[in-house]
Design a protein around this motif. Structure first.
Motif, PDB file in Angstrom:
ATOM      1  N   GLU A 299      30.274  40.271  43.765  1.00 57.43           N
ATOM      2  CA  GLU A 299      29.305  40.717  44.772  1.00 57.43           C
ATOM      3  C   GLU A 299      28.898  42.185  44.596  1.00 57.43           C
ATOM      4  OE1 GLU A 299      31.078  39.798  48.546  1.00 57.43           O
ATOM      5  OE2 GLU A 299      30.548  37.683  48.401  1.00 57.43           O
ATOM      6  N   GLY A 300      28.700  42.584  43.348  1.00 60.97           N
ATOM      7  CA  GLY A 300      28.200  43.919  43.072  1.00 60.97           C
ATOM      8  C   GLY A 300      29.261  44.968  42.794  1.00 60.97           C
ATOM      9  N   CYS A 301      30.522  44.643  43.006  1.00 63.98           N
ATOM     10  CA  CYS A 301      31.596  45.630  42.800  1.00 63.98           C
ATOM     11  C   CYS A 301      31.726  46.034  41.336  1.00 63.98           C
ATOM     12  CB  CYS A 301      32.921  45.082  43.314  1.00 63.98           C
ATOM     13  SG  CYS A 301      32.982  44.873  45.109  1.00 63.98           S
ATOM     14  N   ILE A 302      31.552  45.073  40.431  1.00 65.79           N
ATOM     15  CA  ILE A 302      31.652  45.378  39.002  1.00 65.79           C
ATOM     16  C   ILE A 302      30.372  46.046  38.526  1.00 65.79           C
ATOM     17  CG2 ILE A 302      31.871  44.391  36.694  1.00 65.79           C
ATOM     18  CD1 ILE A 302      33.666  42.244  37.881  1.00 65.79           C
ATOM     19  N   THR A 303      29.242  45.553  38.977  1.00 68.27           N
ATOM     20  CA  THR A 303      27.965  46.152  38.597  1.00 68.27           C
ATOM     21  C   THR A 303      27.911  47.620  38.996  1.00 68.27           C
ATOM     22  OG1 THR A 303      26.798  44.044  38.792  1.00 68.27           O
ATOM     23  CG2 THR A 303      25.470  46.028  38.933  1.00 68.27           C
ATOM     24  N   ALA A 304      28.544  47.972  40.102  1.00 66.40           N
ATOM     25  CA  ALA A 304      28.532  49.358  40.584  1.00 66.40           C
ATOM     26  C   ALA A 304      29.245  50.312  39.634  1.00 66.40           C
ATOM     27  CB  ALA A 304      29.175  49.426  41.967  1.00 66.40           C
TER      28      ALA A 304
END
Length: 282
Positions: A80-85
């Motif tokens: 939910e975006g944690c890695i993309t961040a």
């Protein structure tokens, strides 16, 4: 499909402790999430489109993951975006420490003043010109190192997209615009790029003719960055043995010298016309 061999320039620099620590931290996070999802490395790699070996290298901090690797990992693991961040920090870790520091200073500058005695400023270079320059370095760079330093220099060009735009002033020597580094086609593309950049309202490009009888740039290149709070940093071989300086008196000397160089050079309008003339001669 194993894509590791197709990705030069993403190795971790063992001498860059900060960058290596960032990559190692991201690798640990990826492994923890993968294991929590109950996925083996081979299964995870297959889902990403990479080989098992690359997965292990990323997770052990031996390989810098590409942005698309992190995007896909985020999707596969449902993060939910944690890695993309993490992409911004990882991307910064890819660049050499010296370049990261310079990029940070440029990102804060409201004025950039530059005179080069022999070359074209990195912010003004095309990718082909950069690769030609780095390919000539001695001792020679490896292909991966050429990719690395080229990507770092290309990333700095985001300064032209800043809002509000900083004021950028460049004075280039005529000889730098005539020297066909990388070949005539590379030079042609480079001159075309200069003509394009020179049209930006925030950019002033000037050419120093070779037939001048007086030249205030005899002491060598000048770089000055000015910041919003009125401070600045500058560098020139003729000041403090070429070390960066921030003392107002030394900066004033550099600014006065730069002002004289600008006065001696062709005007921005004349410089663009001169560049067009050189382009027509190729």
């Amino acid at each position: 499909m194993e894509r590791e061999a197709e990705e030069p320039g993403w190795e971790v620099d063992p001498d860059d402790e900060q960058g290596a620590a960032i990559v190692a931290f991201v690798g640990r996070q990826l492994r923890a999430r993968r294991e929590a999802a109950g996925m083996r490395a081979a299964e995870f790699g297959s889902a990403l489109g990479y080989g098992e070996g690359l997965v292990y290298k990323v997770e052990s901090g031996k390989r810098i993951p590409r942005p698309e690797y992190l995007d896909k990992a985020d999707e596969v693991l449902g993060a939910e975006g944690c890695i993309t961040a993490m992409k911004e920090d990882v991307e910064a870790a890819r660049y050499p420490k010296k370049v990261r520091s310079l990029a940070r200073l440029e990102a804060k500058a409201v004025d950039v003043l530059w005179y080069g005695a022999h070359d074209i400023h990195g912010l003004l270079q095309t990718e082909g010109y950069m690769r030609a320059l780095f390919g000539m370095r001695q001792p020679a760079y490896t292909p991966g190192e050429v990719d690395l330093v080229t990507a770092a220099r290309m990333a700095r060009r985001s300064i032209f997209e800043r809002e509000p735009a900083p004021a950028l002033s460049f004075v280039l020597e005529e000889v730098a615009l005539r020297r066909p580094l990388g070949g005539r086609m590379v030079l042609r593309t480079q001159l075309e790029h200069l003509l394009e950049i020179g049209q930006l309202r925030s950019v002033s490009l000037q050419v120093m003719p070779i037939d001048l009888e007086e030249h205030a740039g005899a002491d060598g290149s000048i770089t000055m960055l000015k910041f919003k709070d009125g401070t600045g940093v500058g560098r020139s071989p003729g000041i403090a043995a070429g070390r960066p300086v921030d003392d107002p008196r030394q900066l004033r000397v550099l600014e006065l010298r730069y002002g004289t160089i600008r006065a001696q050079a062709l005007t921005p309008r004349e410089s663009l016309a001169f560049t067009e003339q050189l382009l027509g001669e190729l």
